[in-house]
Design a protein around this motif. Structure first.
Motif, PDB file in Angstrom:
ATOM      1  N   PHE A 136      42.600 -10.219  37.305  1.00 21.21           N
ATOM      2  CA  PHE A 136      42.845  -9.923  35.722  1.00 21.21           C
ATOM      3  C   PHE A 136      43.975  -9.223  35.423  1.00 21.21           C
ATOM      4  N   PHE A 140      46.170 -12.967  35.303  1.00 17.50           N
ATOM      5  CA  PHE A 140      45.855 -13.404  33.763  1.00 17.50           C
ATOM      6  C   PHE A 140      46.681 -12.564  33.013  1.00 17.50           C
ATOM      7  N   PHE A 142      46.025  -9.522  31.770  1.00 20.27           N
ATOM      8  CA  PHE A 142      45.112  -8.482  30.699  1.00 20.27           C
ATOM      9  C   PHE A 142      45.666  -7.314  30.809  1.00 20.27           C
ATOM     10  N   SER A 145      43.690  -2.547  30.879  1.00 19.94           N
ATOM     11  CA  SER A 145      43.105  -2.518  29.673  1.00 19.94           C
ATOM     12  C   SER A 145      41.579  -2.407  29.637  1.00 19.94           C
ATOM     13  N   LEU A 147      39.706  -4.483  28.354  1.00 12.49           N
ATOM     14  CA  LEU A 147      39.018  -5.901  28.690  1.00 12.49           C
ATOM     15  C   LEU A 147      39.030  -5.862  30.022  1.00 12.49           C
ATOM     16  N   THR A 148      40.170  -5.671  30.828  1.00 13.82           N
ATOM     17  CA  THR A 148      40.012  -5.764  32.378  1.00 13.82           C
ATOM     18  C   THR A 148      38.938  -5.071  32.939  1.00 13.82           C
ATOM     19  N   THR A 251      43.110  -4.539  24.536  1.00 10.70           N
ATOM     20  CA  THR A 251      44.172  -4.573  25.363  1.00 10.70           C
ATOM     21  C   THR A 251      44.724  -3.141  25.364  1.00 10.70           C
TER      22      THR A 251
END
Lengths: 307, 308
Positions: A136, A140, A142, A145, A147-148, A251
């Motif tokens: 992540f 990816f 990310f 964050s 989100l992660t 983020t």
């Protein structure tokens, strides 16, 4: 049987009964030890953190001065991370549970998925952190964050939700399905209109237990490199201009309750230990509430449903 | 049916077709959701192997397995996993010495001795105990258990594997007791009734009939306890100290594999550096260890499974 034999037999019976009593006492003591551990743990945190449990503590950012420090960024972070976790893990987990219980044919692929779900439940949580760090954060992109963190914890509690979904689907008797098929329903209609609604309380129990586990998880979040000193809030998810929802917060950097507590625990000063106690009290209180809710739901479920 | 216009039939057929297509599409979506768990496993294996591969390009595997020093952040780094491994093994052994007896006794007590009303209260309580976050247990080990132990053994340091292990044991008890109890509950009543009819006491029934009959479930509960202990992170990170220590003496501070990962992740290591790769090598060791116990558990279950 002569007198001596009878006396000997009585002696054996007496000694066996003593063992019985002895073991019952041992079991009771073992339980008391558990209760004692919990009471000391909780009591010590209440006693130590009591002074810090005031509204300011909830509305202040962390600070270098212990008396000014609070958990504002921590509880907001925990809330947002849990939001991502729930939104990612609940649909996935329920869908996977429905597939394995209602759709899956008996073949090698299904076996592999089932064995895999069982084994994932035994993977140490810190390994999920490494997965998230490699995949992540870096692959990816990310970053470190919300989100992660939310996705990581989502993967972590996926097995819990899958197992809960399967168990509550299994508890629905076959004649419910047969009745619906008999009226000409398709498989999806049976699932959507009957099976999922009937198993909702059971699924909810699993979801709550999973989330209560996720909210206390520390190791995987540290592993993705979450900062520990965050004196700002992520952008608000709700804005006052159209489209009223923004995803900037996803983020954003963040901290969560257990990390804030770990941060304070690892400092030598007594004043920070007080903060740690207060944060720990709130954390335990939240998980107890969630677990209590799950237990109550299950209790209600057992009482009220008879097929 | 001859009076029905032909278009109506084909209309119904096409509706049936679209319905079928939709059904299959939904099944596919559900299947994809189920395969996320397989992807997770593959992702874990892939990332651990790739980063460890880069790590072992710098560090010979033999050194990794035999060197007795773990100092990856020093100017002259040494990469021997043994100190971390011993830390993990020692804390886990201390934890199991607490959790196995306590968990088993509690399981037998709830399953065979307690009245239904006591069981109704105790089982949820154990579940609550199992739900307490481990960071809170770590705080408990550091601020309560360590000082209490130091009161009895003044020579004990403030951070020790003993304190961390003891608390870890308490944290594992709910898992072991609740799984063992499930296994004992599953033993058919007829076995107990047979034992009671022969004049056995409760204790004799529990230990000589129910426990042996449930042994495969009880052993897998122990195995689960072991893998929990091996992977447990926050308690040891807070209470066992943070220096790698090549010892099995529980009265000393030491670092475990998982605690090392936490320590490195708290710092700011650049992506791709050897320190960054070293936590994946450590994670791989942890996975191999838990995988080993899972396989052993699987074999034990197969070997001792009793079917009724």
């Amino acid at each position: 049987m002569n007198h001596q034999d009878i006396a000997a037999v009585r002696g054996i019976i007496r000694s066996n009964r003593r063992w019985d009593l002895f073991f019952a006492a041992a079991g009771f003591v073992a339980l008391l030890l558990g209760v004692l551990a919990f009471v000391t743990l909780f009591g010590q945190m209440v006693l130590n953190g009591w002074e810090r449990l005031n509204p300011d503590f909830f509305m202040s950012f962390p600070s270098r001065r212990a008396a000014n420090a609070g958990i504002l960024s921590a509880w907001v972070g925990s809330l947002l991370v849990m939001l991502v976790t729930a939104v990612s893990a609940v649909p996935l987990g329920v869908a996977a549970g429905v597939y394995l219980e209602e759709y899956a044919p008996k073949n090698l692929v299904t076996d592999i998925i089932e064995i895999n779900v069982t084994n994932l439940a035994g993977v140490p949580s810190i390994v999920y952190g490494l997965l998230a760090l490699g995949v992540f954060v870096y692959a990816f992109g990310f970053g470190q964050s919300i989100l992660t963190a939310g996705l990581t914890l989502g993967l972590l509690i996926l097995p819990v939700i899958i197992v809960a979904t399967r168990e509550s689907l299994r508890a629905i008797p076959v004649h419910v399905r047969e009745g619906a098929y008999g009226c000409g329903a398709t498989q999806w209609q049976v699932v959507r209109d009957h099976l999922v609604p009937y198993s909702t309380p059971g699924i909810m129990t699993g979801v709550i237990i999973g989330l209560s586990r996720a909210i206390g998880e520390t190791a995987p979040i540290i592993t993705i490199g979450a900062l520990t000193f965050i004196a700002f809030l992520p952008a608000s998810p709700i804005s006052d201009t159209a489209p009223f929802i923004n995803f900037q917060w996803l983020t954003s950097g963040f901290t969560v309750m257990p990390i804030q507590m770990f941060n304070w625990t690892s400092r030598p000063e007594e004043a920070f230990q007080q903060n740690a106690a207060a944060a720990g009290f709130i954390l335990v209180f939240m998980t107890l509430m969630m677990n209590g809710l799950a237990i109550w739901l299950r209790y209600r479920l057992r009482k009220s449903i008879s097929w | 049916m001859s009076s029905t216009p032909a278009t109506a039939v084909s209309d119904r057929l096409s509706r049936k077709l679209s319905r079928n297509v939709r059904e299959r599409a939904i099944e596919l979506v559900l299947f994809l959701a189920a395969s996320v768990s397989v992807l997770t496993t593959l992702g874990i294996i892939w990332i651990l192997l790739v980063e460890s591969y880069h790590f072992f390009e710098h560090v010979p595997l033999w050194d990794f397995l035999t060197d007795t020093m773990w100092t990856p952040l020093f100017s002259e780094p040494r990469y021997g996993i043994l100190p971390l491994l011993l830390g993990t093994v020692t804390t886990s052994l201390v934890a199991l010495a607490v959790a196995v007896p306590l968990g088993t006794v509690i399981a037998i007590f709830i399953s065979e001795f307690a009245s239904p009303r006591v069981r109704e209260v105790v089982k949820p309580f154990l579940e609550l105990l199992g739900g307490v976050p481990t960071i809170v247990y770590g705080y408990f080990a550091l601020t309560v258990v360590s000082p209490v132990l130091q009161y009895f053994f003044p020579s004990l340091p403030g951070f020790s594997m003993l304190a961390a292990g003891l608390v870890m044991g308490i944290a594992i008890v709910p898992y072991i007791s609740s799984l063992s109890e499930d296994a004992m509950r599953a033993v058919p009543m007829s076995l107990r009734e047979g034992a009671y009819a022969m004049g056995s006491t409760r204790f004799q029934t529990a230990v000589r009939v129910v426990l042996p009959a449930a042994i495969s479930g009880v052993l897998s509960a122990y195995i689960l306890g072991i893998s929990r202990a091996v992977g447990e992170t926050m308690i040891v990170a807070v209470a066992a100290g943070m220096q790698p220590n090549f010892t099995m003496n529980p009265a000393e501070p030491a670092q475990t594999i998982s605690a090392y990962i936490v320590q490195v992740a708290m710092g700011d290591l650049p992506h791709g550096s050897i320190g960054y790769q070293s936590i994946f090598a450590a994670g791989l060791s942890l996975m191999v260890l838990t995988l080993f116990f899972n396989v052993v558990g699987h074999l034990i279950r197969r070997r001792y499974r009793e079917a009724y």
